[in-house]
Design a protein around this motif. Structure first.
Motif, PDB file in Angstrom:
ATOM      1  N   CYS A   1      21.547  40.285  29.237  1.00 12.65           N
ATOM      2  CA  CYS A   1      21.875  40.384  30.645  1.00 12.65           C
ATOM      3  C   CYS A   1      22.746  41.620  30.833  1.00 12.65           C
ATOM      4  O   CYS A   1      23.156  42.247  29.856  1.00 12.65           O
ATOM      5  CB  CYS A   1      22.570  39.127  31.156  1.00 12.65           C
ATOM      6  N   THR A   2      22.999  41.985  32.076  1.00 10.52           N
ATOM      7  CA  THR A   2      23.856  43.129  32.360  1.00 10.52           C
ATOM      8  C   THR A   2      24.962  42.710  33.320  1.00 10.52           C
ATOM      9  O   THR A   2      24.821  41.769  34.087  1.00 10.52           O
ATOM     10  CB  THR A   2      23.069  44.310  32.974  1.00 10.52           C
ATOM     11  N   VAL A   3      26.069  43.453  33.252  1.00 11.74           N
ATOM     12  CA  VAL A   3      27.229  43.227  34.110  1.00 11.74           C
ATOM     13  C   VAL A   3      27.634  44.569  34.692  1.00 11.74           C
ATOM     14  O   VAL A   3      27.693  45.578  33.978  1.00 11.74           O
ATOM     15  CB  VAL A   3      28.409  42.627  33.313  1.00 11.74           C
ATOM     16  N   SER A   4      27.916  44.579  36.003  1.00 11.10           N
ATOM     17  CA  SER A   4      28.422  45.788  36.660  1.00 11.10           C
ATOM     18  C   SER A   4      29.571  45.402  37.575  1.00 11.10           C
ATOM     19  O   SER A   4      29.812  44.217  37.828  1.00 11.10           O
ATOM     20  CB  SER A   4      27.312  46.480  37.452  1.00 11.10           C
ATOM     21  N   SER A   5      30.289  46.425  38.070  1.00 15.13           N
ATOM     22  CA  SER A   5      31.408  46.167  38.965  1.00 15.13           C
ATOM     23  C   SER A   5      31.557  47.313  39.948  1.00 15.13           C
ATOM     24  O   SER A   5      31.055  48.424  39.725  1.00 15.13           O
ATOM     25  CB  SER A   5      32.706  46.003  38.167  1.00 15.13           C
ATOM     26  N   HIS A   6      32.264  47.024  41.025  1.00 11.85           N
ATOM     27  CA  HIS A   6      32.549  47.993  42.082  1.00 11.85           C
ATOM     28  C   HIS A   6      33.962  47.685  42.552  1.00 11.85           C
ATOM     29  O   HIS A   6      34.246  46.545  42.913  1.00 11.85           O
ATOM     30  CB  HIS A   6      31.541  47.824  43.209  1.00 11.85           C
ATOM     31  N   VAL A   7      34.851  48.678  42.534  1.00 12.22           N
ATOM     32  CA  VAL A   7      36.229  48.472  42.963  1.00 12.22           C
ATOM     33  C   VAL A   7      36.443  49.235  44.262  1.00 12.22           C
ATOM     34  O   VAL A   7      36.155  50.431  44.344  1.00 12.22           O
ATOM     35  CB  VAL A   7      37.241  48.940  41.896  1.00 12.22           C
ATOM     36  N   LEU A   8      36.934  48.511  45.275  1.00 13.34           N
ATOM     37  CA  LEU A   8      37.200  49.124  46.574  1.00 13.34           C
ATOM     38  C   LEU A   8      38.692  49.096  46.862  1.00 13.34           C
ATOM     39  O   LEU A   8      39.346  48.069  46.704  1.00 13.34           O
ATOM     40  CB  LEU A   8      36.454  48.380  47.679  1.00 13.34           C
ATOM     41  N   ASN A   9      39.228  50.225  47.279  1.00 14.27           N
ATOM     42  CA  ASN A   9      40.615  50.348  47.697  1.00 14.27           C
ATOM     43  C   ASN A   9      40.685  49.816  49.126  1.00 14.27           C
ATOM     44  O   ASN A   9      40.313  50.511  50.076  1.00 14.27           O
ATOM     45  CB  ASN A   9      41.030  51.822  47.621  1.00 14.27           C
ATOM     46  N   ALA A  10      41.151  48.590  49.289  1.00 12.44           N
ATOM     47  CA  ALA A  10      41.144  47.935  50.598  1.00 12.44           C
ATOM     48  C   ALA A  10      42.158  48.552  51.555  1.00 12.44           C
ATOM     49  O   ALA A  10      42.017  48.421  52.765  1.00 12.44           O
ATOM     50  CB  ALA A  10      41.417  46.446  50.436  1.00 12.44           C
ATOM     51  N   VAL A  11      43.175  49.243  51.047  1.00 15.95           N
ATOM     52  CA  VAL A  11      44.170  49.888  51.908  1.00 15.95           C
ATOM     53  C   VAL A  11      43.555  51.076  52.636  1.00 15.95           C
ATOM     54  O   VAL A  11      43.746  51.259  53.832  1.00 15.95           O
ATOM     55  CB  VAL A  11      45.402  50.334  51.088  1.00 15.95           C
ATOM     56  N   GLU A  12      42.791  51.875  51.905  1.00 16.16           N
ATOM     57  CA  GLU A  12      42.196  53.089  52.482  1.00 16.16           C
ATOM     58  C   GLU A  12      40.749  52.899  52.915  1.00 16.16           C
ATOM     59  O   GLU A  12      40.172  53.786  53.535  1.00 16.16           O
ATOM     60  CB  GLU A  12      42.290  54.238  51.481  1.00 16.16           C
ATOM     61  N   GLY A  13      40.152  51.767  52.555  1.00 13.43           N
ATOM     62  CA  GLY A  13      38.763  51.535  52.907  1.00 13.43           C
ATOM     63  C   GLY A  13      37.811  52.470  52.200  1.00 13.43           C
ATOM     64  O   GLY A  13      36.803  52.894  52.760  1.00 13.43           O
TER      65      GLY A  13
ATOM     66  N   PRO B   1      36.148  53.761  48.017  1.00 11.23           N
ATOM     67  CA  PRO B   1      35.982  53.375  46.616  1.00 11.23           C
ATOM     68  C   PRO B   1      37.232  53.736  45.814  1.00 11.23           C
ATOM     69  O   PRO B   1      37.917  54.718  46.125  1.00 11.23           O
ATOM     70  CB  PRO B   1      34.793  54.215  46.143  1.00 11.23           C
ATOM     71  N   ALA B   2      37.528  52.953  44.798  1.00  7.43           N
ATOM     72  CA  ALA B   2      38.663  53.195  43.917  1.00  7.43           C
ATOM     73  C   ALA B   2      38.162  53.870  42.644  1.00  7.43           C
ATOM     74  O   ALA B   2      37.785  53.198  41.681  1.00  7.43           O
ATOM     75  CB  ALA B   2      39.391  51.896  43.611  1.00  7.43           C
ATOM     76  N   ALA B   3      38.131  55.187  42.658  1.00  9.24           N
ATOM     77  CA  ALA B   3      37.692  55.954  41.488  1.00  9.24           C
ATOM     78  C   ALA B   3      38.821  55.996  40.458  1.00  9.24           C
ATOM     79  O   ALA B   3      39.993  56.075  40.811  1.00  9.24           O
ATOM     80  CB  ALA B   3      37.320  57.370  41.910  1.00  9.24           C
TER      81      ALA B   3
ATOM     82  N   PRO C   1      32.460  42.493  42.026  1.00 17.09           N
ATOM     83  CA  PRO C   1      33.259  43.459  42.784  1.00 17.09           C
ATOM     84  C   PRO C   1      34.726  43.032  42.862  1.00 17.09           C
ATOM     85  O   PRO C   1      35.053  41.846  42.752  1.00 17.09           O
ATOM     86  CB  PRO C   1      32.642  43.423  44.181  1.00 17.09           C
ATOM     87  N   LEU C   2      35.613  44.028  43.077  1.00 16.83           N
ATOM     88  CA  LEU C   2      37.030  43.767  43.274  1.00 16.83           C
ATOM     89  C   LEU C   2      37.495  44.543  44.500  1.00 16.83           C
ATOM     90  O   LEU C   2      37.308  45.763  44.582  1.00 16.83           O
ATOM     91  CB  LEU C   2      37.834  44.211  42.051  1.00 16.83           C
ATOM     92  N   LEU C   3      38.083  43.846  45.465  1.00 18.35           N
ATOM     93  CA  LEU C   3      38.719  44.462  46.623  1.00 18.35           C
ATOM     94  C   LEU C   3      40.209  44.479  46.308  1.00 18.35           C
ATOM     95  O   LEU C   3      40.802  43.433  46.051  1.00 18.35           O
ATOM     96  CB  LEU C   3      38.454  43.664  47.892  1.00 18.35           C
TER      97      LEU C   3
ATOM     98  N   TYR D   1      44.402  40.870  46.024  1.00 18.44           N
ATOM     99  CA  TYR D   1      43.060  41.248  45.577  1.00 18.44           C
ATOM    100  C   TYR D   1      42.108  40.102  45.884  1.00 18.44           C
ATOM    101  O   TYR D   1      42.527  38.962  46.083  1.00 18.44           O
ATOM    102  CB  TYR D   1      43.010  41.645  44.110  1.00 18.44           C
ATOM    103  N   SER D   2      40.828  40.450  45.933  1.00 12.00           N
ATOM    104  CA  SER D   2      39.798  39.459  46.207  1.00 12.00           C
ATOM    105  C   SER D   2      38.557  39.847  45.435  1.00 12.00           C
ATOM    106  O   SER D   2      38.325  41.027  45.147  1.00 12.00           O
ATOM    107  CB  SER D   2      39.508  39.439  47.706  1.00 12.00           C
ATOM    108  N   THR D   3      37.751  38.861  45.114  1.00  8.83           N
ATOM    109  CA  THR D   3      36.492  39.107  44.424  1.00  8.83           C
ATOM    110  C   THR D   3      35.454  38.123  44.940  1.00  8.83           C
ATOM    111  O   THR D   3      35.783  37.164  45.633  1.00  8.83           O
ATOM    112  CB  THR D   3      36.668  38.985  42.889  1.00  8.83           C
ATOM    113  N   TYR D   4      34.222  38.370  44.618  1.00  4.11           N
ATOM    114  CA  TYR D   4      33.130  37.495  45.005  1.00  4.11           C
ATOM    115  C   TYR D   4      31.960  37.777  44.077  1.00  4.11           C
ATOM    116  O   TYR D   4      31.976  38.772  43.341  1.00  4.11           O
ATOM    117  CB  TYR D   4      32.735  37.723  46.471  1.00  4.11           C
ATOM    118  N   ARG D   5      30.965  36.937  44.109  1.00  4.49           N
ATOM    119  CA  ARG D   5      29.753  37.173  43.326  1.00  4.49           C
ATOM    120  C   ARG D   5      28.886  38.155  44.088  1.00  4.49           C
ATOM    121  O   ARG D   5      28.389  37.856  45.163  1.00  4.49           O
ATOM    122  CB  ARG D   5      28.991  35.877  43.078  1.00  4.49           C
ATOM    123  N   GLY D   6      28.743  39.325  43.553  1.00  4.24           N
ATOM    124  CA  GLY D   6      27.936  40.366  44.190  1.00  4.24           C
ATOM    125  C   GLY D   6      26.469  40.229  43.851  1.00  4.24           C
ATOM    126  O   GLY D   6      26.058  39.327  43.128  1.00  4.24           O
ATOM    127  N   SER D   7      25.702  41.161  44.355  1.00  2.83           N
ATOM    128  CA  SER D   7      24.263  41.148  44.086  1.00  2.83           C
ATOM    129  C   SER D   7      23.815  42.463  43.478  1.00  2.83           C
ATOM    130  O   SER D   7      24.529  43.414  43.457  1.00  2.83           O
ATOM    131  CB  SER D   7      23.492  40.894  45.375  1.00  2.83           C
TER     132      SER D   7
END
Length: 109
Positions: free
Chosen positions: A4-16, A18-20, A95-97, A103-109
């Motif tokens: 299987c594979t796993v990926s993630s996406h981090v978003l900087n919720a303060v600035e709206g 992506p969190a590079a 994903p991580l907001l 912070y918050s997370t959810y099951r992404g697609s």
């Protein structure tokens, strides 16, 4: 055992945006119940880490949020965020907001 594979996406919720530059480590549960690091990377300009190969089962994603905020001259209540999840066959997206005090997370697609 199937892959299987796993990926993630981090978003900087303060600035709206992506969190590079956030370091992530993927850990997999072993037969002894302990966890071992199997992959590590830094989020790209879009805040993403693409699919890491693993096997189905219990995993943890560890985000080094303290270092990321410190590099921006900011502090955070959460020096790291660790999300436990069960990877199934196919693809799991975690994903991580992120903000300094929440912070918050959810099951992404």
């Amino acid at each position: 055992m199937n892959e299987c594979t796993v990926s993630s996406h981090v978003l900087n919720a303060v600035e709206g945006r992506p969190a590079a530059g956030v370091r992530l480590t993927l850990l997999r549960e072993g037969e002894d119940g302990g966890y071992e690091a199997i992959h590590s990377a830094v989020t790209d300009a879009d805040g993403r880490v693409s699919g890491w190969g693993t096997v189905p089962g219990r995993h943890r994603l560890r985000f080094d949020t303290g270092a990321w905020f410190a590099a921006r001259g900011a502090s955070t209540f959460y020096p790291e965020v660790e999300i436990a999840f069960t990877a199934a066959e196919g693809h799991s997206h975690v994903p991580l907001l992120l903000s300094p005090f929440a912070y918050s997370t959810y099951r992404g697609s």
